[in-house]
Motif scaffolding. Structure first.
Motif, PDB file in Angstrom:
ATOM      1  N   GLU A 513      38.054  44.560  45.552  1.00  0.00           N
ATOM      2  CA  GLU A 513      39.006  44.337  46.642  1.00  0.00           C
ATOM      3  C   GLU A 513      39.574  42.925  46.506  1.00  0.00           C
ATOM      4  O   GLU A 513      38.866  41.925  46.648  1.00  0.00           O
ATOM      5  CB  GLU A 513      38.322  44.499  47.995  1.00  0.00           C
ATOM      6  CG  GLU A 513      39.305  44.406  49.162  1.00  0.00           C
ATOM      7  CD  GLU A 513      38.639  44.653  50.501  1.00  0.00           C
ATOM      8  OE1 GLU A 513      39.361  44.759  51.512  1.00  0.00           O
ATOM      9  OE2 GLU A 513      37.393  44.749  50.525  1.00  0.00           O
ATOM     10  N   ILE A 514      40.862  42.847  46.176  1.00  0.00           N
ATOM     11  CA  ILE A 514      41.524  41.552  45.998  1.00  0.00           C
ATOM     12  C   ILE A 514      41.590  40.827  47.342  1.00  0.00           C
ATOM     13  O   ILE A 514      41.275  39.650  47.460  1.00  0.00           O
ATOM     14  CB  ILE A 514      42.917  41.740  45.402  1.00  0.00           C
ATOM     15  CG1 ILE A 514      42.825  42.507  44.074  1.00  0.00           C
ATOM     16  CG2 ILE A 514      43.602  40.403  45.201  1.00  0.00           C
ATOM     17  CD1 ILE A 514      42.022  41.811  43.018  1.00  0.00           C
ATOM     18  N   GLU A 515      42.054  41.505  48.352  1.00  0.00           N
ATOM     19  CA  GLU A 515      42.068  41.016  49.718  1.00  0.00           C
ATOM     20  C   GLU A 515      42.051  42.229  50.630  1.00  0.00           C
ATOM     21  O   GLU A 515      42.037  43.369  50.159  1.00  0.00           O
ATOM     22  CB  GLU A 515      43.294  40.124  49.988  1.00  0.00           C
ATOM     23  CG  GLU A 515      44.609  40.820  49.826  1.00  0.00           C
ATOM     24  CD  GLU A 515      45.796  39.903  50.101  1.00  0.00           C
ATOM     25  OE1 GLU A 515      46.857  40.439  50.437  1.00  0.00           O
ATOM     26  OE2 GLU A 515      45.636  38.681  49.981  1.00  0.00           O
ATOM     27  N   GLN A 516      42.044  41.989  51.907  1.00  0.00           N
ATOM     28  CA  GLN A 516      41.947  43.107  52.843  1.00  0.00           C
ATOM     29  C   GLN A 516      43.153  44.028  52.695  1.00  0.00           C
ATOM     30  O   GLN A 516      44.290  43.614  52.830  1.00  0.00           O
ATOM     31  CB  GLN A 516      41.863  42.588  54.280  1.00  0.00           C
ATOM     32  CG  GLN A 516      41.616  43.685  55.312  1.00  0.00           C
ATOM     33  CD  GLN A 516      41.472  43.118  56.710  1.00  0.00           C
ATOM     34  OE1 GLN A 516      41.611  41.922  56.905  1.00  0.00           O
ATOM     35  NE2 GLN A 516      41.189  43.976  57.673  1.00  0.00           N
ATOM     36  N   GLY A 517      42.873  45.290  52.385  1.00  0.00           N
ATOM     37  CA  GLY A 517      43.936  46.271  52.220  1.00  0.00           C
ATOM     38  C   GLY A 517      44.507  46.352  50.824  1.00  0.00           C
ATOM     39  O   GLY A 517      45.411  47.150  50.582  1.00  0.00           O
ATOM     40  N   LEU A 518      44.036  45.533  49.885  1.00  0.00           N
ATOM     41  CA  LEU A 518      44.550  45.521  48.518  1.00  0.00           C
ATOM     42  C   LEU A 518      43.369  45.671  47.563  1.00  0.00           C
ATOM     43  O   LEU A 518      42.540  44.772  47.436  1.00  0.00           O
ATOM     44  CB  LEU A 518      45.302  44.218  48.233  1.00  0.00           C
ATOM     45  CG  LEU A 518      45.881  44.055  46.826  1.00  0.00           C
ATOM     46  CD1 LEU A 518      46.874  45.158  46.521  1.00  0.00           C
ATOM     47  CD2 LEU A 518      46.527  42.684  46.656  1.00  0.00           C
ATOM     48  N   THR A 519      43.275  46.818  46.901  1.00  0.00           N
ATOM     49  CA  THR A 519      42.181  47.114  45.966  1.00  0.00           C
ATOM     50  C   THR A 519      42.730  47.268  44.562  1.00  0.00           C
ATOM     51  O   THR A 519      43.909  47.574  44.358  1.00  0.00           O
ATOM     52  CB  THR A 519      41.455  48.402  46.387  1.00  0.00           C
ATOM     53  OG1 THR A 519      42.400  49.493  46.416  1.00  0.00           O
ATOM     54  CG2 THR A 519      40.815  48.249  47.762  1.00  0.00           C
ATOM     55  N   MET A 520      41.842  47.089  43.591  1.00  0.00           N
ATOM     56  CA  MET A 520      42.184  47.156  42.173  1.00  0.00           C
ATOM     57  C   MET A 520      41.142  48.039  41.495  1.00  0.00           C
ATOM     58  O   MET A 520      39.948  47.725  41.493  1.00  0.00           O
ATOM     59  CB  MET A 520      42.194  45.745  41.569  1.00  0.00           C
ATOM     60  CG  MET A 520      42.721  45.652  40.163  1.00  0.00           C
ATOM     61  SD  MET A 520      42.905  43.913  39.678  1.00  0.00           S
ATOM     62  CE  MET A 520      43.413  44.098  37.982  1.00  0.00           C
ATOM     63  N   GLU A 521      41.576  49.175  40.923  1.00  0.00           N
ATOM     64  CA  GLU A 521      40.675  50.161  40.327  1.00  0.00           C
ATOM     65  C   GLU A 521      40.973  50.296  38.840  1.00  0.00           C
ATOM     66  O   GLU A 521      42.128  50.215  38.407  1.00  0.00           O
ATOM     67  CB  GLU A 521      40.845  51.516  41.021  1.00  0.00           C
ATOM     68  CG  GLU A 521      40.483  51.500  42.494  1.00  0.00           C
ATOM     69  CD  GLU A 521      40.644  52.860  43.146  1.00  0.00           C
ATOM     70  OE1 GLU A 521      41.091  53.776  42.421  1.00  0.00           O
ATOM     71  OE2 GLU A 521      40.322  52.995  44.344  1.00  0.00           O
ATOM     72  N   ARG A 522      39.900  50.551  38.080  1.00  0.00           N
ATOM     73  CA  ARG A 522      40.019  50.688  36.632  1.00  0.00           C
ATOM     74  C   ARG A 522      40.556  52.066  36.271  1.00  0.00           C
ATOM     75  O   ARG A 522      40.216  53.068  36.908  1.00  0.00           O
ATOM     76  CB  ARG A 522      38.659  50.457  35.987  1.00  0.00           C
ATOM     77  CG  ARG A 522      38.674  50.427  34.475  1.00  0.00           C
ATOM     78  CD  ARG A 522      37.413  49.818  33.943  1.00  0.00           C
ATOM     79  NE  ARG A 522      37.414  49.731  32.497  1.00  0.00           N
ATOM     80  CZ  ARG A 522      36.614  48.948  31.805  1.00  0.00           C
ATOM     81  NH1 ARG A 522      35.722  48.186  32.449  1.00  0.00           N
ATOM     82  NH2 ARG A 522      36.665  48.905  30.485  1.00  0.00           N
TER      83      ARG A 522
END
Length: 803
Positions: A513-522
């Motif tokens: 989770e980069i920040e609240q509401g922003l995720t990064m998935e492989r």
């Protein structure tokens, strides 16, 4: 030093101070070709410029004497950009000219103006001050520069950056033109060279040997840190070097205050220097650094300009400077007088290229490395403990107590307690993120040469207003990587694909989770970013809607459907009919008439056109001006003759003509042709007003004869004409059981008992109740109506008496 041309009092002061040799800049200003000339001197910061211009101006100040006499006006003036630098210069010149008996006065902002004026009145040979306060003294007449012999501008480049050029021009214009002017600066940019031309005459340029090369006593280190570890790296650097005195530079006062609070909470002995502090607060901060009560100073560029702190071994650039000259001035606070120092630059990933430009512009080479880790700080701290000189000393009076501790607790416990006490007074080292050292600048690579990588998906796209420049720093700070480890960033409609180097892709895991509401998935594999291919030159054809002509706005008759408009169709024979051609035949083209007179268009009947407005029974004659110039006004005629306007039924009316006698009778309805004058009575006419010849007109009064048309107003009595008129009210005629009527008379009519009460017409007549109680006085709200007694409505309300 005996071979140099130094005055005896100054030579004695240098010997007492422990000077054995002079620095290069001090030797340069004592050369024979410099004597009596203006000079522009540049040298490294900390190379002894203050003593240099103190020696350079000695011939003008001493004038061949070993002892100075009383001076009514100053002989020498030194201008410095900051208060701290001015006071430092005054301290240096005090011991240098102590044997000569020179009186030195300071004029700096923030100090008591009255004390400075009294010092100038007592007589000062040398005056040291800042531009603003010196100009204030000159304008008030407390500083006289008419006998000034030499003027010195210290840190001239900084004064130019601070906007003191106008003040310098004003100050030097008050001094004699034949004065000697010396300018000292660490760097000499083009602006300083132009300033020297306006203030100096045939100046000699002096450049010391060490200016063009790197300061050998200062070690430059560039520490690459992540943005979130910026403050932690500063703490670890301070703990790693454990300098006697250190200074941390920030850009703004806000950053100074923030870092001051953070370091104070961690146990650092710290003070601050910024423009918002008063002069006394700044002096106390510097004194705390000099006597050892504080070890770290956090300051802005302006506040710390030119200060000289003893034992300053470390300079940390928490915020990178704006230019290379500022970098040299900051770093020059350390490595002074032959001592060693360290200048550390804290470089986050976003400012990597800026740091390279600053170092290249300053012509210095820095060692790029990671900041000290927690393990390195702890190891360095333990080494200081083991090598502490106190442990090497033999036991003294403490031997008995030491033996007691050993007998009671044992050697292991005592040693462990000693280590804990050592570490207790120091801030614990910070654990930093593992950041890779920066790579050297490489040539631009072609697309597709990023190397082994892994693709990730971000949960934001164009719909969330995502941009690559917004996402890049967030991804770097999330796991502590640099921008060089991020490849392509492809923003789609709802998601974004990011390419990460395979060497650091493991830090993200399967999802982060980069920040609240922003995720990064492989992702597995690579995203399909290719556009659908189509043959070159072909474009997708769009289906055009069938053409439907708009209905016409014109109809043949009311209620009838609009007429259809025919679409344009080319003729088969290839010839197009002219616009507006009739169905019965072609339309003749337009041709100008030969006679040049074209008749206006009118439908013709029988080939002859009737003039516009022609009557049905006969044509109308065109208008023609009468020869006599008198045209009769239009009037319907009877029998062919027009009566004049306003003609009476019984006959024509004569036109208006001014009477010869100049006496015009006033208008009045006439009876029998004779009009009575205005206001005439039934019994006879009223005589017109005639001004008396003697110029004295009697006022209007009752006529003596009985035929007077109008009598003046007077109260009518009984039996007289008009006795039925209501008599005027008098005092005492008040009906019983009724309140007194209210008069609209004067203010004086409401006081006596036999006079009517005051009316509520003006401010002075205002009272409660009455017929005019609803009308407010001017400028005041309307008073509340007075209450009435429920049993007797005619009885006025009387307020209760007080008490």
């Amino acid at each position: 030093m005996t071979d140099l041309n130094i005055a005896a009092p100054l030579a004695a002061a240098l010997a007492a101070k422990g000077y054995e040799t002079l620095t290069p800049v001090q030797q340069a200003v004592l050369a024979d070709e410099v004597a009596g000339r203006d000079a522009l001197v540049s040298a490294q910061t900390g190379s002894g410029k203050t003593v240099a211009f103190g020696l350079a101006m000695a011939p003008e100040v001493l004038d061949g004497n070993d002892r100075l006499l009383f001076a009514e006006t100053p002989l020498s003036l030194i201008i410095a950009p900051t208060r701290e630098l001015a006071q430092q210069v005054a301290r240096e010149l005090t011991w240098l000219y102590a044997e000569a008996g020179a009186q030195i006065a300071t004029c700096v902002g923030g100090m008591d103006y009255r004390n400075e004026r009294r010092a100038l009145e007592r007589g000062a040979h040398i005056v040291v001050g800042t531009p603003g306060r010196l100009r204030d003294h000159i304008e008030r007449g407390s500083l006289d520069l008419s006998q000034l012999r030499v003027a010195v501008l210290d840190e001239a480049d900084e004064m130019l950056d601070l906007g003191f050029a106008e003040d310098l021009e004003f100050i030097l214009s008050a001094a004699p033109e034949e004065r000697r002017t010396l300018m000292f600066s660490a760097t000499v940019p083009k602006e300083i060279a132009e300033l020297a031309k306006s203030f100096q005459r045939d100046a000699l340029r002096l450049q010391t040997q060490g200016e063009a090369k790197q300061h050998v006593d200062i070690e430059y280190r560039a520490l690459n840190v992540s943005a979130r570890d910026k403050e932690h790296a500063i703490f670890n650097v301070l703990r790693f070097y454990e300098a006697r005195t250190a200074i941390v530079f920030c850009k703004t006062r806000m950053n100074v205050n923030h870092l001051l609070a953070r370091m104070g909470n961690r146990g650092f002995q710290v003070v601050a220097l910024s423009g918002e502090l008063s002069q006394s607060e700044r002096m106390h901060a510097l004194q705390a650094l000099r006597d050892g009560r504080a070890r770290v100073c956090i300051a802005t560029d302006v506040a710390a300009r030119g200060i000289d702190l003893p034992g300053l071994e470390l300079v940390i650039h928490a915020d990178l400077p704006s230019n290379s000259e500022t970098l040299l001035h900051r770093s020059g606070r350390t490595g002074r007088a032959g001592q060693k120092g360290v200048s550390a630059l804290i470089v986050p990933p976003a400012e990597f290229r800026k740091a390279q430009r600053l170092l290249a512009g300053a012509k210095v080479v820095a060692e790029w490395a990671k900041p000290p880790s927690a393990e390195e700080v702890q190891e360095r701290d333990d080494a200081r403990l083991v090598d502490h000189p106190v442990l090497a000393d033999a036991p003294g009076d403490e031997g008995a107590l030491a033996q007691t501790l050993l007998d009671r607790y044992g050697p292991d416990h005592v040693a462990a307690a000693f280590i804990r006490l050592w570490r207790e007074g120091r801030s614990a080292p910070e654990v930093l993120h593992d950041s890779l050292p920066p790579r050297e600048a490489a040539a631009p690579r072609e697309r597709g040469e990023f190397g082994d990588s892994v693709w990730f998906t971000l949960s934001v796209g164009h719909e969330g207003r995502a941009e690559a420049r917004w996402l890049l720093p967030k991804i770097c700070d999330a796991v502590g990587i640099t921008r060089g480890e991020i490849g392509a960033i492809r923003v789609q409609q709802t998601v974004t694909f990011v390419q990460i180097a395979k060497a650091v892709a493991g830090r993200f895991g399967a999802s982060v989770e980069i920040e609240q509401g922003l995720t990064m998935e492989r992702m597995e594999g690579e995203p399909n970013l290719a556009r659908p291919e189509r043959p070159r030159g072909e474009r997708p054809q769009r289906e055009k809607p069938a053409y439907a002509p708009k209905p016409s706005r014109f109809v043949d008759e009311e209620g009838e459907a609009p007429r259809e408009r025919k679409a344009y169709t080319p003729r088969e024979d290839g010839e197009r009919r002219p616009y507006g051609a009739r169905d019965d035949g072609p339309r003749k083209p337009y041709a100008k008439r030969e006679d040049g007179d074209r008749k206006p268009y009118t439908p013709r009947e029988g080939g002859e056109r009737k003039p516009y407005g022609a009557r049905e029974d006969s044509p109308r004659k065109p208008y023609a001006k009468r020869e006599d110039g008198d045209r009769k006004p239009y009037t319907p005629r009877e029998g062919g003759e027009r009566k004049p306007y306003g003609a009476r039924e019984d006959g024509p009316r004569k036109p208006y003509a001014k009477r010869e006698d100049g006496d015009r009778k006033p208008y009045a309805p006439r009876e029998g042709g004779d009009r009575k004058p205005y206001g005439a009575r039934e019994d006879g006419p009223r005589k017109p007003y005639v001004k008396r010849e003697d110029g004295d007109s009697k006022p209007w009064a009752k006529r003596d004869d009985s035929s007077a048309p109008r009598k003046p107003y007077a109260p009518r009595g009984e039996g007289a004409e008009g006795a039925d008129r209501k008599p005027r009210w008098k005092a005492g005629d008040r009906p019983e059981g009724k309140s007194a009527p209210r008069s609209t008379g004067f203010k004086s009519h409401g006081g006596a008992s036999d006079k009517p009460a005051r009316a509520f017409g003006t401010k002075s007549h205002a009272s409660e109740g009455g017929a005019y109680a609803g009308r407010p006085a001017k400028g005041k709200p309307a008073p509340k109506p007075a209450p009435r007694d429920a049993r007797d409505t005619s009885k006025r309300f009387t307020p209760p008496k007080k008490g």
